[in-house]
Design an enzyme around this catalytic site. Structure first.
Site, mmCIF file in Angstrom:
data_model
loop_
_atom_site.group_PDB
_atom_site.id
_atom_site.type_symbol
_atom_site.label_atom_id
_atom_site.label_comp_id
_atom_site.label_asym_id
_atom_site.label_seq_id
_atom_site.Cartn_x
_atom_site.Cartn_y
_atom_site.Cartn_z
ATOM 1 N N GLN A 216 0.921 -1.514 -0.194
ATOM 2 C CA GLN A 216 0.034 0.002 0.034
ATOM 3 C C GLN A 216 0.669 1.182 0.059
ATOM 4 O O GLN A 216 0.286 2.458 -0.178
ATOM 5 C CB GLN A 216 -0.965 -0.014 1.187
ATOM 6 C CG GLN A 216 -2.082 -1.058 1.440
ATOM 7 C CD GLN A 216 -2.605 -1.358 2.676
ATOM 8 O OE1 GLN A 216 -2.534 -1.994 3.356
ATOM 9 N NE2 GLN A 216 -3.420 -0.151 2.978
ATOM 10 N N PHE A 247 -6.185 -4.358 3.204
ATOM 11 C CA PHE A 247 -6.834 -3.977 4.397
ATOM 12 C C PHE A 247 -5.887 -3.506 5.627
ATOM 13 O O PHE A 247 -6.258 -3.363 6.702
ATOM 14 C CB PHE A 247 -7.567 -5.157 5.086
ATOM 15 C CG PHE A 247 -8.205 -6.138 4.035
ATOM 16 C CD1 PHE A 247 -9.416 -5.460 3.245
ATOM 17 C CD2 PHE A 247 -7.819 -7.319 3.700
ATOM 18 C CE1 PHE A 247 -10.133 -6.181 2.386
ATOM 19 C CE2 PHE A 247 -8.668 -8.026 2.660
ATOM 20 C CZ PHE A 247 -9.511 -7.661 2.028
ATOM 21 N N GLU A 251 0.461 -1.768 4.475
ATOM 22 C CA GLU A 251 0.843 -0.401 4.615
ATOM 23 C C GLU A 251 2.596 -0.471 5.044
ATOM 24 O O GLU A 251 3.196 0.118 4.631
ATOM 25 C CB GLU A 251 -0.002 0.227 5.542
ATOM 26 C CG GLU A 251 0.257 1.650 5.790
ATOM 27 C CD GLU A 251 -0.737 2.692 6.477
ATOM 28 O OE1 GLU A 251 -0.376 3.545 6.841
ATOM 29 O OE2 GLU A 251 -1.806 1.829 6.766
ATOM 30 N N ARG A 329 -6.193 6.917 16.811
ATOM 31 C CA ARG A 329 -7.464 7.004 16.049
ATOM 32 C C ARG A 329 -8.493 6.160 16.988
ATOM 33 O O ARG A 329 -9.734 6.356 17.048
ATOM 34 C CB ARG A 329 -7.426 6.382 14.906
ATOM 35 C CG ARG A 329 -8.701 6.602 14.065
ATOM 36 C CD ARG A 329 -8.403 6.159 12.573
ATOM 37 N NE ARG A 329 -7.787 7.345 11.676
ATOM 38 C CZ ARG A 329 -8.526 8.229 10.913
ATOM 39 N NH1 ARG A 329 -9.592 8.138 11.024
ATOM 40 N NH2 ARG A 329 -7.890 8.923 10.460
ATOM 41 N N ARG A 361 -8.252 -1.947 8.562
ATOM 42 C CA ARG A 361 -9.240 -1.062 8.140
ATOM 43 C C ARG A 361 -9.879 -0.565 9.259
ATOM 44 O O ARG A 361 -10.657 -1.382 10.222
ATOM 45 C CB ARG A 361 -10.021 -2.279 7.344
ATOM 46 C CG ARG A 361 -11.188 -1.432 6.251
ATOM 47 C CD ARG A 361 -11.869 -2.553 5.721
ATOM 48 N NE ARG A 361 -12.897 -2.119 4.692
ATOM 49 C CZ ARG A 361 -13.429 -2.544 3.687
ATOM 50 N NH1 ARG A 361 -13.380 -3.918 3.953
ATOM 51 N NH2 ARG A 361 -14.175 -2.042 2.750
ATOM 52 N N THR A 460 -4.345 11.555 10.451
ATOM 53 C CA THR A 460 -3.999 12.492 11.567
ATOM 54 C C THR A 460 -2.529 12.796 11.547
ATOM 55 O O THR A 460 -2.368 13.566 12.494
ATOM 56 C CB THR A 460 -4.635 11.660 12.891
ATOM 57 O OG1 THR A 460 -4.036 10.241 12.773
ATOM 58 C CG2 THR A 460 -5.809 11.366 12.825
ATOM 59 N N ALA A 529 -6.189 5.280 5.384
ATOM 60 C CA ALA A 529 -7.115 6.263 5.896
ATOM 61 C C ALA A 529 -8.340 6.624 5.122
ATOM 62 O O ALA A 529 -8.889 7.727 5.363
ATOM 63 C CB ALA A 529 -6.255 7.706 6.401
ATOM 64 N N GLU A 731 -12.769 2.545 4.586
ATOM 65 C CA GLU A 731 -13.004 2.096 6.179
ATOM 66 C C GLU A 731 -14.291 2.235 6.963
ATOM 67 O O GLU A 731 -14.798 1.051 7.572
ATOM 68 C CB GLU A 731 -12.149 2.934 6.838
ATOM 69 C CG GLU A 731 -10.617 2.272 6.420
ATOM 70 C CD GLU A 731 -9.531 3.224 7.316
ATOM 71 O OE1 GLU A 731 -8.808 2.688 7.854
ATOM 72 O OE2 GLU A 731 -9.533 4.589 6.884
#
Length: 779
Positions: A216, A247, A251, A329, A361, A460, A529, A731
């Site tokens: 990702q 998912f 990342e 988060r 996710r 964020t 995100a 998400e």
């Protein structure tokens, strides 16, 4: 009973679009190849001549000091070309996405079971996998901290504690008419992407390296590989055409395998592919963060929350990885759709000797929402009220519209959306029918719940809110687009192609989107995100618009008319009263030496969040949704069936309603699996015992509710100036599945009115039986 197909067709029929390409229910750009099995993923790419295959090796222990590593038998095994340990890394031996502490190859210490100690490159994958089993690794073992409680006892954390505080929640709760204290365990989740972790590194001229990686975040892979090899980023190119699911699990987790493949490729001078076996993939890569929420909250006789004090004890694993953003988060979404007057939200990021948990996710948001919905269910049960009424009276509203982190909720459509779903799902009558059923049924019990979702959209971490794109128009009128977003099945490539087609007024068949590649668009953010379409779509739109403006100016000059009298539509360009083909104007632009190539750049506005002071605006906007789920449980076996699901979700003005509805359906089912069947089990030694589909249960087709109704909220469009006024959809739908967990809670609660079921997530049959037993006075 209406079929899912009828519900989907009805939902699509209700979506109108004023644009030619954007807003149309077009199929995924690779849909035909997906069905045919001809869409090439990295393991399908033609292997270059002499390609080697890499397999990782690890010790049996979960924690301890490495005494010796004997790899003689490994080196002597059939087909083995090279073996690598930490001492063979020419540059930095670390693949952390954040503050460090993630060695590519363990050096001196073992911190979790599955940590890679060495890697083998062999002529075939089978030879490499067989060779790694011949290693002899001696470890001076020490007691691992496996559970979050054991981690708390050690006093070790991967990051400092962090909290949001407003007012005096302890005093507010204590002075309330009613107070409840308790805990809920919220489980983790394995990504279980269909395509596992895989990279193929191909050495080039000098210090150049091409890495095909299922990731990702191609820019991060580029950076990690370059740093590991000790070369400049410009020498490394990372390419990704598509992933077979991610998912969040690709990342940060893809970097280690790309680095190992590149390390072996550099050392041998031959291409090297690293593809993890499913068991190794599940053992060696991070999961959704599991946590325990300890809480006390107070509320008035009407169920309005007065004070909330909640502490999340988060099992982060052995290193920080992406835990800072994930845990933050969770805190950002502990309110879900509800106003907390006095509140403290504390997050403790606990170190354990387990694989480092990572992005998944929702990125921590779902865990916060599960707590919020448990709290609202508890209030309703204790007061004997309908949970939906309690939810409504706690929604954000005028004068009660500031979140625990200080952001004002300005785009609040929650109450209107919930009222609409309450009507279309026939919630009130069905709740009465559920009560009647439960009175008459001794063994089977039903439950129903309607729960909201409010999810903040933006990274964020402020600097990640940017994207670039590159657009070329060719003289035959075809268009090529490249951008920094990655395709993992979510339809990002299709949506960006629709945006570019719309800008040029051409058929989408003329637009070709190429593989994401770091030598085309540099310094990109991860596709995460839920912001992929927002930022990459806008960057591509700006690039296309720059070319369109040049073409417009050229047409105005050639045909002696004003730019305002020129428009693009239906593969044609109207110039005053005359029409010419788009391709003809493109050819004229080339002959007139007008550039038909442009970059585009977009940075999300209004993001002002400052973490240190906990002030500012972390999100550009919120996405909203609600779901109503009805379930039946068997109180003798703990088995559960989902009878019906109704969903109403806000996507603003949809870029592609077919893809958006698919994302909503898939997200819900994935969230349903997390909250009902997917249970990660570690033994006392820290070894993951659920590391294959034989022991880890993801939802199958038979688990999807037969009566599954999805509709898009009739939105006038995002109030923020997003790409065609759309909203993110990647998400938020996962969190719609909290209605299933709340419906199960309702079913169990029917056994003893007024008592709050001690139900943890996931609500497996075993967990349901434990809760049933507790409600009936058992141990």
């Amino acid at each position: 009973m209406p079929s899912k197909a009828i519900h989907r067709d009805a939902a699509l029929a209700g979506v109108a679009s004023e644009t030619a390409s954007v807003g149309q229910a077009l199929m995924h750009d690779s849909a035909v190849r997906h069905v045919q099995g001809s869409a090439p993923y990295i393991d399908d790419l033609r292997e270059p001549a002499g390609c080697l295959h890499l397999a990782p090796g690890y010790a049996r222990e979960s924690r301890g000091r490495i005494i010796s590593v004997d790899l003689d038998a490994v080196r002597a095994a059939d087909g083995v070309v090279a073996v690598f340990t930490a001492g063979d890394v020419p540059g930095v031996n670390d693949c952390s996405p954040s503050i460090g502490g993630d060695p590519i190859l363990a050096d001196g210490e073992i911190e979790f079971h599955g940590q890679v100690v060495f890697a083998v490159a062999a002529e075939t994958r089978d030879q490499a996998r067989r060779a790694v089993r011949l290693a002899s690794i001696e470890v001076e073992a020490s007691q691992p901290a496996v559970t979050v409680e054991q981690g708390v006892a050690t006093g070790e954390t991967v990051l400092p504690d962090y909290q949001f505080l407003r007012g005096d929640p302890a005093k507010a709760a204590a002075s309330s008419a009613h107070t409840i204290s308790g805990s809920i365990r919220i489980g983790g989740q394995e990504h279980f992407y269909l395509e596992g972790q895989v990279s193929m590194a191909v050495p080039g001229e000098g210090s150049e390296m091409l890495v095909h990686c299922s990731t990702q975040h191609p820019s991060e892979v580029q950076h990690l590989v370059a740093r590991m090899l000790g070369v400049a980023d410009a020498n490394v190119v990372c390419e990704c055409r598509r992933m077979g699911g991610a998912f969040g699990g690709k990342e940060s987790q893809a970097g280690q395998w790309a680095c190992l493949a590149a390390l072996a490729a550099r050392a041998t001078g031959r291409p090297v592919k690293a593809r993890l076996d499913r068991d190794d993939d599940m053992i060696m890569t991070g999961k959704r963060h599991d946590m325990r929420a300890d809480y006390t909250f107070g509320f008035d006789p009407k169920g309005v929350i007065c004070g909330v004090d909640v502490t999340f004890l988060v099992r982060c694993g052995y290193s920080a990885d992406l835990s800072l953003g994930v845990c933050d988060r969770t805190m950002f979404h502990t309110d879900n759709a509800y106003y907390y007057r006095d509140v403290r939200i504390l997050s403790r990021r606990i170190k354990t000797n387990t694989v480092s948990n990572t992005a998944f996710r929702g990125f921590g948001g779902p865990q916060g929402m599960v707590f919020a919905e448990r709290m609202l269910d508890s209030i309703a049960i204790s007061l004997g009220e309908d949970p939906l009424d309690v939810r409504k009276c706690n929604f954000y509203a005028r004068g009660r519209d500031v979140t625990p982190y200080g952001m004002q909720v300005k785009d609040n459509i929650m109450l209107a959306l919930v009222k609409e779903l309450e009507r279309t799902s026939d919630y009130r009558n069905r709740r009465k029918a559920v009560a009647t059923f439960n009175e008459r049924s001794e063994v089977l019990k039903k439950g129903i719940a309607l729960t909201p979702v409010k999810f903040g959209i933006s990274f964020t971490l402020k600097h990640l809110n940017q994207a670039g794109a590159l657009v070329h128009v060719y003289t035959d009128g075809s268009v090529q687009v490249n951008h920094g977003g990655t395709e993992m099945g979510q339809g990002l490539y299709t949506k960006v192609a629709q945006v570019v087609a719309e800008e040029f007024g051409i058929d989408i068949g003329r637009v070709k989107i190429t593989a994401t590649k770091t030598d085309k668009v540099p310094n990109t953010a991860p596709t995460a995100a839920s912001s992929g379409s927002d930022i990459n779509g806008m960057a591509a739109k700006r690039a296309a618009n720059a070319i369109k403006t040049r073409m417009t100016d050229l047409a105005a000059r050639l045909y002696q008319t004003k730019p305002s009298e020129i428009s693009f539509a239906n593969d044609r360009v109207r110039v005053g009263k005359r029409e010419i083909g788009f391709a003809e104007l493109a050819k004229q632009a080339f002959l007139e030496r007008v550039s038909l190539s442009s970059t585009g750049y977009y940075a999300t506005p209004k993001i002002t969040w400052d973490r240190e002071s906990a002030t500012g605006q972390p999100f550009l906007y919120f996405a909203y949704g609600a779901s109503c789920s009805e379930v039946t449980i068997d109180t003798m076996t703990g088995e559960m069936r989902i009878d019906r699901v109704d969903i109403l979700h806000d996507v603003g003005k949809s870029l592609n309603p077919a893809i958006d509805i698919g994302q909503i359906e898939g997200g819900f089912v994935q969230g349903m699996g997390w909250l009902t069947t997917e249970e990660l089990v570690f033994d006392d030694a820290g070894r993951l015992t659920t590391h294959a589909p034989s022991t880890y249960k993801i939802p199958t087709a038979s688990d999807v509710p037969e009566d599954f109704r999805v509709a898009l909220w009739a939105s006038k469009g995002n109030r923020e100036a997003t790409i065609y006024r759309s909203k993110a959809v990647g998400e938020p739908p996962l969190m719609l599945a909290t209605s299933v967990f709340s419906a199960i809670t309702h079913a169990v609660a029917s056994l003893k009115p007024g008592a709050i079921p001690p139900l943890d997530a996931p609500a497996t049959p075993e967990a349901i039986l434990r809760a049933v037993d507790a409600m009936r006075g058992g141990a």
